[in-house]
Design a protein around this motif. Structure first.
Motif, mmCIF file in Angstrom:
data_model
loop_
_atom_site.group_PDB
_atom_site.id
_atom_site.type_symbol
_atom_site.label_atom_id
_atom_site.label_comp_id
_atom_site.label_asym_id
_atom_site.label_seq_id
_atom_site.Cartn_x
_atom_site.Cartn_y
_atom_site.Cartn_z
ATOM 1 N N UNK A 130 3.702 9.999 -7.601
ATOM 2 C CA UNK A 130 4.692 10.301 -8.642
ATOM 3 C C UNK A 130 3.999 10.470 -9.999
ATOM 4 N N UNK A 131 3.035 9.590 -10.288
ATOM 5 C CA UNK A 131 2.308 9.683 -11.556
ATOM 6 C C UNK A 131 1.520 10.984 -11.651
ATOM 7 N N UNK A 132 1.043 11.477 -10.502
ATOM 8 C CA UNK A 132 0.203 12.673 -10.492
ATOM 9 C C UNK A 132 1.014 13.954 -10.301
ATOM 10 N N UNK A 133 2.340 13.836 -10.231
ATOM 11 C CA UNK A 133 3.183 15.019 -10.084
ATOM 12 C C UNK A 133 3.259 15.572 -8.670
ATOM 13 N N UNK A 134 2.821 14.788 -7.672
ATOM 14 C CA UNK A 134 2.915 15.217 -6.264
ATOM 15 C C UNK A 134 4.270 14.766 -5.734
ATOM 16 N N UNK A 135 5.291 15.468 -6.169
ATOM 17 C CA UNK A 135 6.669 15.005 -5.985
ATOM 18 C C UNK A 135 7.060 14.908 -4.514
ATOM 19 N N UNK A 136 6.742 15.920 -3.725
ATOM 20 C CA UNK A 136 7.135 15.914 -2.309
ATOM 21 C C UNK A 136 6.520 14.716 -1.584
ATOM 22 N N UNK A 137 5.225 14.458 -1.838
ATOM 23 C CA UNK A 137 4.565 13.308 -1.207
ATOM 24 C C UNK A 137 5.169 12.006 -1.718
ATOM 25 N N UNK B 150 8.449 11.250 0.042
ATOM 26 C CA UNK B 150 8.217 10.794 1.420
ATOM 27 C C UNK B 150 7.788 9.331 1.438
ATOM 28 N N UNK B 151 6.848 8.968 0.548
ATOM 29 C CA UNK B 151 6.353 7.588 0.521
ATOM 30 C C UNK B 151 7.428 6.614 0.046
ATOM 31 N N UNK B 152 8.197 7.000 -0.973
ATOM 32 C CA UNK B 152 9.264 6.104 -1.454
ATOM 33 C C UNK B 152 10.315 5.862 -0.371
ATOM 34 N N UNK B 153 10.693 6.915 0.354
ATOM 35 C CA UNK B 153 11.695 6.736 1.412
ATOM 36 C C UNK B 153 11.142 5.872 2.544
ATOM 37 N N UNK B 154 9.846 6.040 2.865
ATOM 38 C CA UNK B 154 9.215 5.162 3.859
ATOM 39 C C UNK B 154 9.251 3.718 3.384
ATOM 40 N N UNK B 155 8.959 3.528 2.096
ATOM 41 C CA UNK B 155 8.953 2.168 1.547
ATOM 42 C C UNK B 155 10.350 1.543 1.616
ATOM 43 N N UNK B 156 11.366 2.323 1.242
ATOM 44 C CA UNK B 156 12.731 1.780 1.274
ATOM 45 C C UNK B 156 13.138 1.408 2.696
ATOM 46 N N UNK B 157 12.626 2.149 3.681
ATOM 47 C CA UNK B 157 12.924 1.780 5.072
ATOM 48 C C UNK B 157 12.204 0.485 5.460
ATOM 49 N N UNK C 18 0.844 -1.204 0.000
ATOM 50 C CA UNK C 18 0.000 0.000 0.000
ATOM 51 C C UNK C 18 0.872 1.243 0.000
ATOM 52 N N UNK C 19 1.955 1.206 0.762
ATOM 53 C CA UNK C 19 2.882 2.348 0.788
ATOM 54 C C UNK C 19 3.470 2.567 -0.605
ATOM 55 N N UNK C 20 3.797 1.475 -1.309
ATOM 56 C CA UNK C 20 4.314 1.630 -2.670
ATOM 57 C C UNK C 20 3.263 2.244 -3.587
ATOM 58 N N UNK C 21 2.009 1.773 -3.493
ATOM 59 C CA UNK C 21 0.949 2.327 -4.333
ATOM 60 C C UNK C 21 0.785 3.823 -4.085
ATOM 61 N N UNK C 22 0.880 4.242 -2.823
ATOM 62 C CA UNK C 22 0.801 5.675 -2.501
ATOM 63 C C UNK C 22 1.934 6.439 -3.194
ATOM 64 N N UNK C 23 3.136 5.892 -3.110
ATOM 65 C CA UNK C 23 4.296 6.544 -3.733
ATOM 66 C C UNK C 23 4.121 6.622 -5.247
ATOM 67 N N UNK C 24 3.727 5.501 -5.843
ATOM 68 C CA UNK C 24 3.578 5.437 -7.305
ATOM 69 C C UNK C 24 2.516 6.415 -7.809
ATOM 70 N N UNK C 25 1.360 6.413 -7.147
ATOM 71 C CA UNK C 25 0.268 7.300 -7.573
ATOM 72 C C UNK C 25 0.681 8.771 -7.453
#
Length: 573
Positions: A291-298, A301-308, A282-289
């Motif tokens: 990024x696709x929508x241009x919400x770069x800051x969010x 944050x989600x990608x770094x949470x996922x990598x952790x 779910x965290x990955x889906x949040x990050x992917x969506x």
């Protein structure tokens, strides 16, 4: 027989797990009945045994206990999805009066009609029952409707599936099962192209049982289909928080009934529809969506949470059967690097890419040949198996080449953004050097079909890297080197707008204005091509595509138009 009925129900209730296998106790009970009546049936199968018992045993006192045992047998067969056996058994159990009630009008389900019409013969006195046959009958009806609804859903017969699942929703079951039925109704409506109806069913599932988190996952999927990004992200956020706070457990069912619907319905489709996502998915889906929508800051944050979350043993917790939403881990790292670049965190992007490069280095052969030999091998069965293994190995090797080359590509653009043109050129050159390892031989149709997606990605990376290096050569004033890179880019992708524009600019800077003007006229008159029909590229290349776009189209066009006007005036003069 009544004691056997009670003991089997107690055993089922005590296990609280799905019914599987044969009910050996029922078989032994039937053999005991035949023995008591002076007959035998050791060599008969279970269905034949029931037929013999119900046709030959006419002792009145045995009829009610046998019918109750028959209902239990039906439960076991339902659990094994043996619907034909269940129908045959109720045909045997039905009296003439039952058969009249079971008359099935058009549009009604035959099996459900037979179960509803069945009645246990009256008896003067019975031992106490741990679960009444009335309740057991209701559960059989609900399970039969639910199971058949799932089968029709899997077969693509959506209107029939919808009708059966609605029948099940009106049946006798726990809140947990009712929520699952509404979830399946939502999925059925979604597949029928009715997203609003799907949302109504899925929301009903959550109202019935707020712990039915798969319903919330499907809600997010429907909103994604509708293009409602804000609501989709809200649903995914709620799902992630719910999974982190309260990991899904095997929810206990209603304690009042030993035999329950949930023990009878357990198909692969139901397991798939009700699969609980891991929080990291779910965290990955949040990050992917984002990024696709241009919400770069969010997205960052989600990608770094996922990598952790990777540090928590993610790969041991996420299924590897293709049902997970996660792509391959190197792709996630590259998407994270893309997000970091777009957020202006270039050094962090370089570090993330270095992780991909270092991890894939040992997985790439020195030379990778993609050739026609696979087709030749497929002409025989052993050859086909060998070809399949070779194809899988080549796909994996091509993916590794693409990931490492993409790592260098991202590093090149990151260094370029930092103003380090020489370092950027070094990384773009490493990317191109990696891609030279792949050698395409032959033009076999099969090879082209099987490996085309991977080859297309590699070609796009090569194009972006050549454009990137050419841009940096322009920055350093090395216009001839830049021109060569842009010419090679157009050989890979004729008519590419970015490469074509940069080629014109390089010619212009070399004072080859007549050639530049001619090329500009050629490209401006040509059609855009078939980009709309092209296969979608990986998300991690999106930022590179944006960075490769030519930023000076209008000034360059004005300069060339002025040049052409002046040339025309000179000619006329």
């Amino acid at each position: 027989l009544t004691v056997l009925y009670n003991s089997l129900l107690c055993a089922v209730g005590a296990s609280e797990s799905a019914i599987k296998g044969e009910a050996e106790g029922i078989r032994q009970g039937l053999l005991r009945v035949l023995e008591a009546c002076g007959a035998c049936g050791q060599d008969l199968g279970t269905e034949e045994l029931w037929e013999k018992v119900l046709q030959e045993v006419t002792v009145e006192k045995l009829q009610a206990p046998l019918h109750r045992l028959g209902a239990l047998q039906a439960a076991w067969w339902l659990a094994a999805s043996q619907l034909g056996s269940v129908a045959g058994l109720f045909q045997l159990l039905s009296t003439a009066e039952d058969s009249g009630r079971a008359h099935c009008s058009e549009g009604q389900n035959k099996l459900l009609s037979m179960i509803k019409a069945w009645r246990v013969p009256p008896e003067v006195r019975s031992l106490p029952l741990v679960q009444s046959t009335k309740d057991l009958k209701e559960i059989l009806c609900t399970a039969a409707a639910f199971l058949q609804g799932l089968q029709e859903l899997e077969a693509g017969n959506f209107p029939t599936a919808l009708s059966l699942l609605q029948e099940a929703a009106g049946g006798f079951c726990s809140k947990k099962i009712l929520a699952q039925i509404y979830t399946c109704l939502g999925c059925c409506a979604q597949r029928m192209g009715k997203p609003q109806t799907a949302l109504q069913h899925l929301k009903r599932a959550l109202q019935v049982d707020f712990q039915c988190l798969p319903a919330l996952s499907h809600v997010a999927a429907v909103y994604h289909e509708l293009g409602k990004m804000d609501v989709e992200l809200e649903a995914l956020t709620l799902l992630y928080e719910a999974l982190r706070k309260n990991p899904p457990a095997a929810a206990s069912s209603s304690p009042y009934f030993l035999m329950q619907t949930e023990l009878l319905v357990h198909t692969p489709l139901l397991t798939s529809l009700l699969r609980h996502r891991h929080p990291s998915e779910v965290k990955y889906l949040l990050a992917q969506r984002c990024l696709q929508d241009g919400r770069v800051a969010d997205a960052v944050e989600h990608y770094l949470d996922f990598l952790s979350l990777l540090q928590e043993g993610l790969q041991q917790q996420v299924p590897l059967d293709g049902s997970s939403a996660l792509p391959r881990i190197p792709e996630v790292f590259l998407e994270a690097a893309s997000a970091l670049e777009q957020a202006g965190r270039y050094q962090d992007a370089i570090i993330v890419c270095e992780e991909v490069i270092s991890r894939t280095t040992d997985l790439i052969p020195r030379v990778l040949r993609v050739e026609e030999r696979l087709e030749q091998l497929e002409s025989s069965l052993p050859g086909a198996e060998l070809a399949s293994g070779l194809l899988s190995q080549k796909k994996e090797s091509l993916c590794c080449v693409a990931w490492r080359a993409a790592g260098y590509l991202h590093q090149g653009w990151a260094w370029a953004k930092l103003g380090e043109s020489k370092e950027a050129i070094t990384q773009f050159s490493r990317c191109l050097s990696d891609l030279l390892r792949v050698q395409l031989h032959g033009s076999g149709v099969k090879q082209t079909e099987d490996l085309q997606p991977e080859v297309e990605v590699l070609q796009k990376i090569r194009l972006l890297s050549l454009v990137g290096r050419g841009v940096q050569f322009l920055e350093l004033g090395k216009h001839k080197e830049a021109l060569l890179d842009f010419q090679h880019s157009l050989q890979i992708s004729p008519g590419d707008p970015a490469a074509a524009s940069y080629l014109v600019q390089a010619l212009w800077k070399l004072n080859r204005k007549q050639e530049a003007a001619a090329q500009w006229q050629k490209f401006s008159q040509s059609s855009p091509g078939e980009e709309g029909q092209a296969r979608p590229l990986p998300l991690y290349l999106a930022s590179c595509l944006e960075q490769a776009m030519f930023p000076h189209s209008e000034p360059l066009a004005r300069s060339i138009q002025d040049y052409l006007k002046a040339a025309a005036q000179d000619t006329s003069g």
